[in-house]
Design a protein around this motif. Structure first.
Motif, PDB file in Angstrom:
ATOM      1  N   GLU A   1       2.023   6.721  -6.802  1.00 51.90           N
ATOM      2  CA  GLU A   1       1.012   7.677  -7.244  1.00 51.90           C
ATOM      3  C   GLU A   1       1.465   9.106  -6.999  1.00 51.90           C
ATOM      4  OE1 GLU A   1      -2.463   7.454  -8.455  1.00 51.90           O
ATOM      5  OE2 GLU A   1      -1.553   5.612  -9.221  1.00 51.90           O
TER       6      GLU A   1
ATOM      7  N   PHE B   1       5.453  14.673 -10.755  1.00 48.21           N
ATOM      8  CA  PHE B   1       6.036  14.780 -12.092  1.00 48.21           C
ATOM      9  C   PHE B   1       5.136  15.630 -12.999  1.00 48.21           C
ATOM     10  CE2 PHE B   1       6.011  13.051 -16.451  1.00 48.21           C
ATOM     11  CZ  PHE B   1       7.276  13.473 -16.832  1.00 48.21           C
ATOM     12  N   PHE B   2       3.838  15.337 -12.976  1.00 48.23           N
ATOM     13  CA  PHE B   2       2.917  16.114 -13.796  1.00 48.23           C
ATOM     14  C   PHE B   2       2.872  17.570 -13.337  1.00 48.23           C
ATOM     15  CE2 PHE B   2       0.441  12.039 -14.785  1.00 48.23           C
ATOM     16  CZ  PHE B   2       1.173  11.866 -15.946  1.00 48.23           C
ATOM     17  N   PHE B   3       2.952  17.740 -12.043  1.00 48.02           N
ATOM     18  CA  PHE B   3       2.961  19.112 -11.537  1.00 48.02           C
ATOM     19  C   PHE B   3       4.155  19.879 -12.093  1.00 48.02           C
ATOM     20  CE2 PHE B   3       4.565  22.221  -8.504  1.00 48.02           C
ATOM     21  CZ  PHE B   3       3.502  23.098  -8.515  1.00 48.02           C
TER      22      PHE B   3
ATOM     23  N   CYS C   1       5.677  19.404 -14.827  1.00 52.01           N
ATOM     24  CA  CYS C   1       5.420  19.752 -16.229  1.00 52.01           C
ATOM     25  C   CYS C   1       4.480  20.946 -16.338  1.00 52.01           C
ATOM     26  CB  CYS C   1       4.825  18.568 -16.972  1.00 52.01           C
ATOM     27  SG  CYS C   1       5.979  17.213 -17.155  1.00 52.01           S
ATOM     28  N   ALA C   2       3.458  20.953 -15.481  1.00 55.18           N
ATOM     29  CA  ALA C   2       2.496  22.054 -15.540  1.00 55.18           C
ATOM     30  C   ALA C   2       3.160  23.360 -15.127  1.00 55.18           C
ATOM     31  CB  ALA C   2       1.291  21.766 -14.643  1.00 55.18           C
ATOM     32  N   ALA C   3       4.116  23.248 -14.215  1.00 53.32           N
ATOM     33  CA  ALA C   3       4.766  24.465 -13.735  1.00 53.32           C
ATOM     34  C   ALA C   3       5.790  24.997 -14.735  1.00 53.32           C
ATOM     35  CB  ALA C   3       5.432  24.199 -12.387  1.00 53.32           C
ATOM     36  N   THR C   4       6.116  24.197 -15.747  1.00 58.41           N
ATOM     37  CA  THR C   4       7.131  24.633 -16.715  1.00 58.41           C
ATOM     38  C   THR C   4       6.804  25.995 -17.322  1.00 58.41           C
ATOM     39  OG1 THR C   4       7.369  22.338 -17.330  1.00 58.41           O
ATOM     40  CG2 THR C   4       8.451  23.931 -18.733  1.00 58.41           C
TER      41      THR C   4
ATOM     42  N   ARG D   1       2.488   1.763  -3.336  1.00 61.76           N
ATOM     43  CA  ARG D   1       1.565   2.274  -4.339  1.00 61.76           C
ATOM     44  C   ARG D   1       1.309   3.771  -4.135  1.00 61.76           C
ATOM     45  NH1 ARG D   1      -2.907  -1.293  -4.163  1.00 61.76           N
ATOM     46  NH2 ARG D   1      -3.883   0.136  -2.729  1.00 61.76           N
ATOM     47  N   LYS D   2       1.154   4.146  -2.862  1.00 61.84           N
ATOM     48  CA  LYS D   2       0.897   5.565  -2.589  1.00 61.84           C
ATOM     49  C   LYS D   2       2.069   6.430  -3.018  1.00 61.84           C
ATOM     50  CE  LYS D   2      -2.787   5.776   0.704  1.00 61.84           C
ATOM     51  NZ  LYS D   2      -3.196   5.756   2.117  1.00 61.84           N
TER      52      LYS D   2
ATOM     53  N   LEU E   1       0.837  -1.198   0.000  1.00 65.64           N
ATOM     54  CA  LEU E   1       0.000   0.000   0.000  1.00 65.64           C
ATOM     55  C   LEU E   1       0.869   1.245   0.000  1.00 65.64           C
ATOM     56  CD1 LEU E   1      -2.694   1.411   0.253  1.00 65.64           C
ATOM     57  CD2 LEU E   1      -2.598   1.061   2.711  1.00 65.64           C
TER      58      LEU E   1
ATOM     59  N   ILE F   1       4.162  10.257  -9.447  1.00 64.27           N
ATOM     60  CA  ILE F   1       3.572  10.589 -10.740  1.00 64.27           C
ATOM     61  C   ILE F   1       2.927  11.962 -10.696  1.00 64.27           C
ATOM     62  CG2 ILE F   1       1.681   9.978 -12.289  1.00 64.27           C
ATOM     63  CD1 ILE F   1       2.340   7.056 -11.707  1.00 64.27           C
ATOM     64  N   LYS F   2       2.200  12.195  -9.618  1.00 70.05           N
ATOM     65  CA  LYS F   2       1.516  13.486  -9.484  1.00 70.05           C
ATOM     66  C   LYS F   2       2.523  14.635  -9.482  1.00 70.05           C
ATOM     67  CE  LYS F   2      -1.439  16.123  -6.495  1.00 70.05           C
ATOM     68  NZ  LYS F   2      -2.431  16.159  -5.451  1.00 70.05           N
TER      69      LYS F   2
END
Ligand SMILES: Nc1ncnc2c1ncn2[C@@H]1O[C@H](COP(=O)(O)OP(=O)(O)OP(=O)(O)O)[C@@H](O)[C@H]1O
Ligand SMILES: [Mg+2]
Lengths: 305, 287, 252
Positions: free
Chosen positions: A15, A21-23, A25-28, A11-12, A8, A18-19
């Motif tokens: 997750e 990482f996407f952040f 990218c969004a902050a780029t 997995r957390k 568990l 990943i979050k």
């Protein structure tokens, strides 16, 4: 920890990674924006050791290549302003008309083809506009108005105006389309004609979206446009001072940068000055964007109520 | 005329004017295209498309510029598409409303408004000089990638928002983690629309001049680029140079028209592909 | 009388500041069908979303209280939500098959949870059989799930849910988008499901509640649960006057 708990936990962690990482990218975008400001400032600040910022902005002469460079960008500031105002006079009526026509009047059958065509128009590269201006509009204007040269502010305004039309049209159309149905129905219920409904109910309701379209799609784009003006406005750093200046050559800030960067030695005053012009451009468009953003945001808030 | 007639007349006039304006715009577009096409078609030949320029660029073809534009557009898309899609995933799938999100959105909107020539300056300062990548395909691709990034983000966001919420709920209710639901259901559903955004980016990258003048473009290269660190020729820059900077601008007009036609054909080809994909997608969508 | 499956204690549910459930207490028995009825907007869907914690994906949604399942509070922070949703499946109001093949739809859950490839065929067939869909689709397993009719889509979603072997199945108005024949098929199916599963079904349709359920809970506007008991009793002899009015169609 038991086996179940470790998996568990794994997995957390997975997750969350990943979050983040996407952040990142969004902050780029915001990081890049910040870097643009930093680099323009870093490379451009040198010029202010030689001239005061007020003299830089209000100086009436631009002679950066002399041993004692004279660095006043007023001719270019006004040049950009003139060309932009002229372009807006062309683009706003055309763009708005097209937006209203597409959103409210066009028969459904031709609506999408027109939209696609306008989208295609927006895709024509600015260098192609510049080229057509150069080979067609410049000689034509020269003959028609019997001018010493066809490389004028007007030439730039006409081309930039046509270039801005699709963007203004499509953003305004979205704004008009977003007006709720009941606005229209209420107006029809009062016996108004379609045209009265458009002018008295629909357009007022979409006014903030339309203003944003004019600021963003129009002014901001046009001020920053480079290739077209570079190719057709003659690039003479003369201060435009009256309506007649439209028929004379001008030079915009963007054209200066594109034209002179090649000859400016890295780290020199001239080089810095060009980056400082970039900084001025950046600031102007940044402010225009903030204004448009503010208008749109306030509008959304108002709509919620 | 009575009041009703007057109102009808006013409406008819107004509508006629609006229609006129719209068709004027379309006529201008048709005019531009047919002008370039009619003047440029004569220059197009197999040699023009596949040979290098000769005799101080007064003869020969534009092959290296076509290749350069192709590389540049690909490089730009390869960098901006993943970045933009990931950013959009964060904005649509992972973030709730909040200050930070508002800030990021303001950042994206403002980046979209930065003039192309300023991107050129930025690329020159950061990639060419500071990072030492030189005037190269890589510097140009990076610069253009950030230039088109806001557009890619917006297109991808729209694509993700168009995926019905029920798909996400369905996946999560079966015990998918957030990432699994995104990866297995949301993204595959959004792919065609995301690709449309990528194609549009390709078209924009192919047509830009100002961001590459200082970062990637060369007047002339005797060979095709052999690495991402080579400077490149590009169609838009080639048109500009030939028409505005070259001493032989008058004698090479037909070549300039030919180049402009090729560039227009490429850009239109790309954009029309995107439009067709999109309309097909709308027709086929069943949710 | 079967053992209690879920014990809901003092459940409150909020969307940002608006409260949609107030102090709900229910004991839901295992291997029975429990119906939840009540007027529109009284919080039935929200209640289901609390049970599998699907409310967590709605910005601003929040719950307080306890839901005891397997001896623990499933609302507590350290519960493994993914594992929980494997055991508490859900079928939605609008059929929402993924835009994948029928086979891939049913295999979706098992694949996520690492079931071996060899076993997938068996699971898919079994689940489709249980959902009463096998005979209709066995020859077109590679067709898109979206090619099916509404009723078939909903049974596909039920099969998809069964494939992860849940213990509890939540159904949110599963028939509201379907015609009477498809509805009858699903009602039969629900009746059969209770041998192996605990079913909680939200419905607007009184007759449906009366037909399929063993127990019924009545929610009323404002998010209060006003009566809960044997379905027969609720429909024939409700304790509460408001419930009687609601059931006899005087309002709602
Ligand atoms: N995402 C949301 N954000 C804010 N409020 C919501 C949200 N979803 C539902 N609500 C509100 O919460 C209340 C309860 O909603 P819920 O969907 O649980 O009702 P329901 O009993 O399922 O109704 P129906 O029978 O119409 O499906 C309603 O008033 C609804 O407007
Ligand atoms: Mg509901």
């Amino acid at each position: 920890m038991t086996n179940k708990q470790t998996s568990l936990f794994r997995r957390k962690l997975h997750e969350r990674t990943i979050k983040y990482f996407f952040f990142a990218c969004a902050a780029t975008s915001i990081v890049v924006l910040f870097f643009i400001a930093i680099f323009l400032f870093h490379e451009g600040v040198g010029v202010f050791r030689v001239v005061e910022i007020t003299d830089f902005l209000s100086g009436r002469r631009w002679a950066p290549a002399r041993v004692q460079p004279i660095l006043g960008i007023l001719p270019m500031l006004l040049g950009s302003l003139f060309v932009t105002v002229g372009a807006m006079i062309v683009a706003v009526p055309l763009g708005l008309s097209a937006a209203v026509y597409i959103a409210e009047i066009a028969p459904p059958k031709i609506k999408n083809p027109i939209k696609s065509a306008i989208e295609l128009l927006a895709g024509i590269p600015s260098v192609v506009y510049g080229f057509i201006g150069l080979v067609f509009l410049v000689p034509w204007l020269q003959e028609t108005f019997n001018l010493p040269t066809g490389f004028t502010a007007l030439t730039g305004s006409l081309l930039l105006g046509v270039m801005a039309v699709p963007i203004i049209a499509s953003i305004s159309e979205d704004a008009i389309y977003a007006v709720p149905r009941d606005f229209r129905e209420a107006s029809y219920a009062l016996g108004a004609t379609k045209w009265q409904t458009i002018t008295r109910a629909v357009l007022p309701a979409s006014i903030s979206g339309i203003s944003a379209a004019i600021i963003l799609g129009g002014m901001s784009r046009v001020i920053g446009e480079t290739m077209t003006v570079l190719m057709v406005t003659g690039n003479a750093p003369i201060i435009p001072d009256s309506i007649c200046s439209f028929l004379r050559p001008v030079r915009t800030m963007t054209a200066s940068v594109a034209l002179e960067m090649g000859e400016a030695a890295k780290g020199g005053i001239h080089y810095s000055a060009l980056f400082a012009i970039g900084l001025v451009l950046f600031t102007i468009t940044f402010l225009l964007n903030l204004i448009a953003d503010f208008i749109l945001h306030r509008y959304k808030e108002a709509q919620k109520r | 005329m009575n009041r009703v007639q007057r109102r009808r007349f006013a409406q008819a006039t107004a509508f006629a004017l609006l229609a006129f304006a719209t068709f004027l715009i379309l006529a201008i577009m048709v005019g531009i295209i047919s002008f370039v096409a009619s003047q440029g078609i004569g220059a197009i030949s197999w040699e023009f498309l596949t040979a290098f320029p000769r005799s101080g660029m007064t003869e020969g073809g534009i092959f290296p510029a076509i290749v350069g534009t192709f590389y540049l557009a690909m490089g730009t898309t390869l960098i901006s598409l993943p970045l933009g899609v990931f950013a959009a995933i964060y904005l649509v799938e992972y973030s709730y409303q909040g200050r930070l999100i508002r800030l990021i959105r303001i950042g994206i909107n403002n980046l979209a408004g930065v003039p192309s020539i300023v991107f050129g300056l930025f690329g020159l300062a950061l990639f060419v000089r500071h990072l030492g990548l030189g005037v190269s395909l890589l510097s140009g691709s990076l610069t253009l990638a950030f230039f088109v990034l806001p557009l890619v983000i917006r297109a991808s966001e729209e694509a993700l928002l168009a995926v019905p919420q029920g798909f996400r709920e369905g996946a999560l209710a079966l015990g998918a983690t957030k990432w699994q639901s995104v990866y297995t259901v949301v993204l595959p559903t959004a792919v065609p629309a995301i690709l449309t955004g990528g194609i549009l980016a390709l078209g924009i990258a192919a047509g830009q001049t100002a961001p590459i003048i200082f970062t990637a473009a060369a007047f002339f290269t005797p060979r095709l680029p052999d690495s991402i660190f080579s400077p490149i020729m590009a169609l838009p820059f080639h048109i500009y140079v030939m028409a505005s900077e070259s001493a032989h601008f008058a004698v090479t007009r037909h070549l300039q028209f030919g180049t402009a036609l090729v560039l227009l054909a490429i850009v239109f080809g790309i954009n029309i592909t995107a439009i067709i994909i999109r309309s097909q997608m709308r027709k086929r969508r069943r949710w | 009388m079967s053992a209690t499956m879920l014990t809901v204690k003092e459940l409150n549910f909020y969307y940002s500041k608006t409260q949609v459930l107030r102090d709900v207490n229910i004991e839901i028995p295992g291997n029975e069908v429990t119906a939840i009825i009540g007027p529109s907007g009284c919080g039935k869907s929200s209640f289901l979303k609390a049970l599998n914690r699907l409310y967590e994906i709605i910005p601003g949604a929040r719950v307080t209280g306890e839901i005891i399942y397997n001896g623990g509070n499933l609302l507590s922070r350290d519960v493994d939500v993914v594992g929980l949703r494997k055991e508490i499946g859900m079928v939605f109001q609008r059929p929402n098959p993924f835009p994948k093949s029928i086979y891939a739809n049913v295999a979706y859950g098992p694949r996520l949870h690492g079931v071996k490839r060899k076993e997938l065929d068996r699971i898919v067939e079994e689940s489709l059989r249980k959902a009463g869909l096998w005979d209709e689709v066995k020859d077109k397993l590679n067709k898109s799930g979206l090619d099916l009719s509404g009723g078939e889509q909903q049974r596909l979603c039920i099969a998809r849910c069964l494939a992860v072997e849940p213990k509890i199945i939540l159904m949110d108005e599963p028939c509201s988008a379907l015609d009477p024949i498809a509805t009858a098929k699903i009602e039969d199916l629900i009746y059969n499901l209770k041998q192996d599963y605990t079913v909680i079904i939200v419905t607007h349709n009184m007759q449906q509640a009366a037909r399929v359920s063993d127990k019924t809970a009545v929610f009323l506007t404002g998010g209060k649960m006003v009566e809960y008991g044997e379905t027969v009793k609720i429909f024939e002899n409700p304790e509460n006057k408001i419930v009687e009015d609601y059931i006899t169609g005087k309002f709602g």
